[in-house]
Enzyme design. Structure first.
Site, mmCIF file in Angstrom:
data_model
loop_
_atom_site.group_PDB
_atom_site.id
_atom_site.type_symbol
_atom_site.label_atom_id
_atom_site.label_comp_id
_atom_site.label_asym_id
_atom_site.label_seq_id
_atom_site.Cartn_x
_atom_site.Cartn_y
_atom_site.Cartn_z
ATOM 1 N N ARG A 162 32.704 33.895 -6.810
ATOM 2 C CA ARG A 162 32.365 32.005 -7.293
ATOM 3 C C ARG A 162 30.798 31.747 -6.092
ATOM 4 O O ARG A 162 31.706 30.847 -6.059
ATOM 5 C CB ARG A 162 33.813 31.766 -6.485
ATOM 6 C CG ARG A 162 34.531 32.258 -7.192
ATOM 7 C CD ARG A 162 34.660 31.967 -8.678
ATOM 8 N NE ARG A 162 35.913 31.227 -9.392
ATOM 9 C CZ ARG A 162 36.567 32.804 -9.827
ATOM 10 N NH1 ARG A 162 36.285 33.560 -9.787
ATOM 11 N NH2 ARG A 162 38.029 32.290 -10.897
ATOM 12 N N SER A 235 40.659 26.477 -11.565
ATOM 13 C CA SER A 235 40.967 26.878 -10.523
ATOM 14 C C SER A 235 40.605 25.496 -9.564
ATOM 15 O O SER A 235 38.925 26.139 -9.621
ATOM 16 C CB SER A 235 40.725 28.294 -10.117
ATOM 17 O OG SER A 235 41.074 28.980 -10.371
ATOM 18 N N GLU A 331 36.420 24.310 -5.338
ATOM 19 C CA GLU A 331 34.990 25.500 -6.469
ATOM 20 C C GLU A 331 34.647 24.903 -7.333
ATOM 21 O O GLU A 331 33.553 25.296 -7.073
ATOM 22 C CB GLU A 331 36.966 25.771 -7.271
ATOM 23 C CG GLU A 331 36.423 27.534 -7.436
ATOM 24 C CD GLU A 331 35.473 27.779 -8.793
ATOM 25 O OE1 GLU A 331 34.467 28.388 -8.644
ATOM 26 O OE2 GLU A 331 35.787 27.614 -9.189
HETATM 27 N N1 EPU Z 1 50.663 32.243 -7.289
HETATM 28 C C1 EPU Z 1 52.084 31.270 -6.916
HETATM 29 N N2 EPU Z 1 52.080 30.351 -7.485
HETATM 30 C C2 EPU Z 1 51.276 29.603 -8.479
HETATM 31 C C3 EPU Z 1 49.842 30.682 -8.393
HETATM 32 C C4 EPU Z 1 49.845 31.957 -8.412
HETATM 33 O O1 EPU Z 1 52.611 32.282 -6.081
HETATM 34 O O2 EPU Z 1 51.207 28.369 -8.198
HETATM 35 C C5 EPU Z 1 50.669 33.565 -7.205
HETATM 36 C C6 EPU Z 1 50.866 34.909 -8.685
HETATM 37 O O3 EPU Z 1 52.020 35.360 -8.557
HETATM 38 C C7 EPU Z 1 49.802 35.529 -7.869
HETATM 39 C C8 EPU Z 1 48.948 35.382 -7.570
HETATM 40 O O4 EPU Z 1 49.565 33.643 -6.885
HETATM 41 O O5 EPU Z 1 50.555 36.425 -7.023
HETATM 42 C C9 EPU Z 1 47.450 34.900 -8.081
HETATM 43 O O6 EPU Z 1 47.491 34.839 -8.966
HETATM 44 P P1 EPU Z 1 47.330 34.308 -10.645
HETATM 45 O O7 EPU Z 1 47.332 36.164 -11.046
HETATM 46 O O8 EPU Z 1 47.830 33.338 -11.480
HETATM 47 O O9 EPU Z 1 45.704 34.058 -10.244
HETATM 48 P P2 EPU Z 1 44.756 33.629 -8.914
HETATM 49 O O10 EPU Z 1 44.099 34.497 -7.832
HETATM 50 O O11 EPU Z 1 45.421 32.300 -9.016
HETATM 51 C C10 EPU Z 1 42.613 33.884 -10.337
HETATM 52 C C11 EPU Z 1 40.992 33.391 -10.356
HETATM 53 C C12 EPU Z 1 41.294 32.494 -11.819
HETATM 54 C C13 EPU Z 1 41.448 33.612 -12.805
HETATM 55 C C14 EPU Z 1 42.521 34.697 -12.207
HETATM 56 C C15 EPU Z 1 42.426 36.250 -13.359
HETATM 57 C C16 EPU Z 1 40.000 32.558 -8.468
HETATM 58 C C17 EPU Z 1 39.726 31.086 -7.564
HETATM 59 N N3 EPU Z 1 40.706 31.641 -9.068
HETATM 60 O O12 EPU Z 1 42.581 32.862 -10.032
HETATM 61 O O13 EPU Z 1 39.848 31.915 -12.417
HETATM 62 O O14 EPU Z 1 41.385 33.488 -14.089
HETATM 63 O O15 EPU Z 1 43.075 35.147 -10.809
HETATM 64 O O16 EPU Z 1 41.762 36.840 -12.897
HETATM 65 O O17 EPU Z 1 39.579 32.781 -7.800
HETATM 66 C C18 EPU Z 1 39.134 29.894 -12.439
HETATM 67 O O18 EPU Z 1 38.777 29.719 -11.580
HETATM 68 O O19 EPU Z 1 38.982 28.925 -12.831
HETATM 69 C C19 EPU Z 1 40.253 30.713 -12.635
HETATM 70 C C20 EPU Z 1 41.028 30.531 -12.923
#
Ligand code: EPU
Length: 336
Positions: A162, A235, A331
């Site tokens: 990022r 995010s 972010e």
């Molecule tokens: N989780 C929770 N509670 C929540 C949200 C997430 O427990 O409310 C846990 C999920 O269960 C999972 C982990 O956190 O175990 C990761 O969650 P998720 O797969 O939704 O992905 P993320 O790490 O929260 C990142 C990116 C997203 C991208 C997704 C998919 C960042 C800051 N965000 O989110 O990017 O779509 O992975 O690759 O790296 C964005 O940048 O705007 C964005 C949406």
């Protein structure tokens, strides 16, 4: 002098924050030399794409440059790969879709990310196991300091999770004009991300790039709020990278910790998990809150200002710091 007018930008940022600023619309190279001159005289310039990663102050001092150039073309076709160029004002999702329609796969994991092509390298967009820098060949950028066009190869862009030189190293120096991606002909689906690995639309034998695209769109629509319905900037925090020792200590205390070891030995923690565990998921404070389906997404329920956003983000950060000893980094960028 090109036309500059005071404009209401509330419809030009996906958080839907009220903002009014001086705006210059760029539809070709015409105004760029003038713009470099203005920067040399002390004008602060903010290049705005789709407004999907920005928190806008009500009355920004910067001159907002809205890049609205269009066009996608195949630049080169070798036995190994396709080289495709898109102008900065194109929609990112439209570009991904266009490439698939023309038989150039490789960007499908980045489907449905809001914003423009020109904004994509700034934060090195990434999702579902792919980051833009894995496909980016080069960026054509206008150097506002030197008043010239430069081709920056991927290695020159300072990409990391990022981040890029456009976001941190030299903000205000570059105006991205076009992005070139290299899409290898030897295509393999990237399906390791848990949400994709267990997606019913991708079960069984051969999977096409279009199927991956459809699955990514379906997952995003299910988990992430549509900014047209509920204001948000995706995010709101980066997933923090911590030393392995700290991750282990945290896992001993919190066995459910969502943590991913990185190639450099550090561990990436899921900020959404930390915020969720801190009790912020679905919690509303005045006109803003953390989304009920994905705690990492800060949402505007209507009528919020940059100050409401700042206050909620600070409270969430402080709470996560107190509970887990982990600092969250914001972010989206700020327009002020
Ligand atoms: N989780 C929770 N509670 C929540 C949200 C997430 O427990 O409310 C846990 C999920 O269960 C999972 C982990 O956190 O175990 C990761 O969650 P998720 O797969 O939704 O992905 P993320 O790490 O929260 C990142 C990116 C997203 C991208 C997704 C998919 C960042 C800051 N965000 O989110 O990017 O779509 O992975 O690759 O790296 C964005 O940048 O705007 C964005 C949406």
């Amino acid at each position: 002098m090109p036309e500059i007018s005071e404009q209401n930008l509330s419809a030009c940022n996906t958080l839907g924050l009220p903002a009014c600023a001086r705006v210059l619309r760029v539809r070709d190279d015409g105004p760029l030399l003038w713009l470099s001159g203005a920067v040399a005289q002390g004008e602060r310039v903010f290049v705005l794409g789709g407004g999907s990663n920005v928190v806008m102050s009500p009355r920004p001092h910067s001159l907002v440059v809205k890049v609205e150039t269009r066009g996608i073309r195949l630049l080169d076709e070798s036995p190994d790969a396709w080289l495709v160029e898109a102008q900065a004002g194109e929609s990112w999702h439209g570009f991904v879709d266009h490439c698939l329609d023309h038989g150039w796969p490789g960007l499908e994991n980045l489907a449905l990310i809001p914003g423009t092509v020109g904004a994509a390298p700034v934060q090195n967009i990434g999702a579902y196991g792919l980051e833009l820098d894995q496909r980016l060949h080069s960026v054509l950028a206008w150097d506002l300091h030197a008043g010239t066009q430069v081709e920056l190869l991927a290695a020159d862009c300072g990409f990391s999770y990022r981040d890029s030189i456009f976001k941190h190293g030299e903000p205000g120096r570059w105006l991205i004009q076009a992005v070139r991606v290299r899409l290898p002909r030897a295509w393999q689906p990237i399906l390791e991300y848990p949400d994709l690995a267990r997606h019913p639309g991708l079960a069984g034998g051969d999977v096409s790039a279009r199927q991956v695209f459809d699955a990514v769109c379906e997952i995003r629509r299910r988990k992430l709020p549509d900014p047209a319905v509920l204001g948000n900037a995706g995010s709101f925090f980066k997933n923090p990278l911590v030393p392995a020792t700290q991750a282990k200590a945290l896992r001993d205390r919190f066995p459910g910790l969502a943590a991913y070891p990185q190639a450099d030995g550090r561990v990436k923690l899921a900020a959404g998990w930390l915020i969720d565990q801190a009790g912020w998921k679905g919690r509303q404070v005045g006109p803003v809150g953390m989304h009920a389906h994905q705690a990492l997404v800060l949402v505007n329920y209507g009528g919020a200002t940059a100050e409401d956003v700042r206050r909620l983000a600070a409270a969430v950060c402080e709470d996560v710091w107190q509970r887990f000893g982990v600092r969250l980094e914001r972010e989206p960028v700020t327009l002020d």
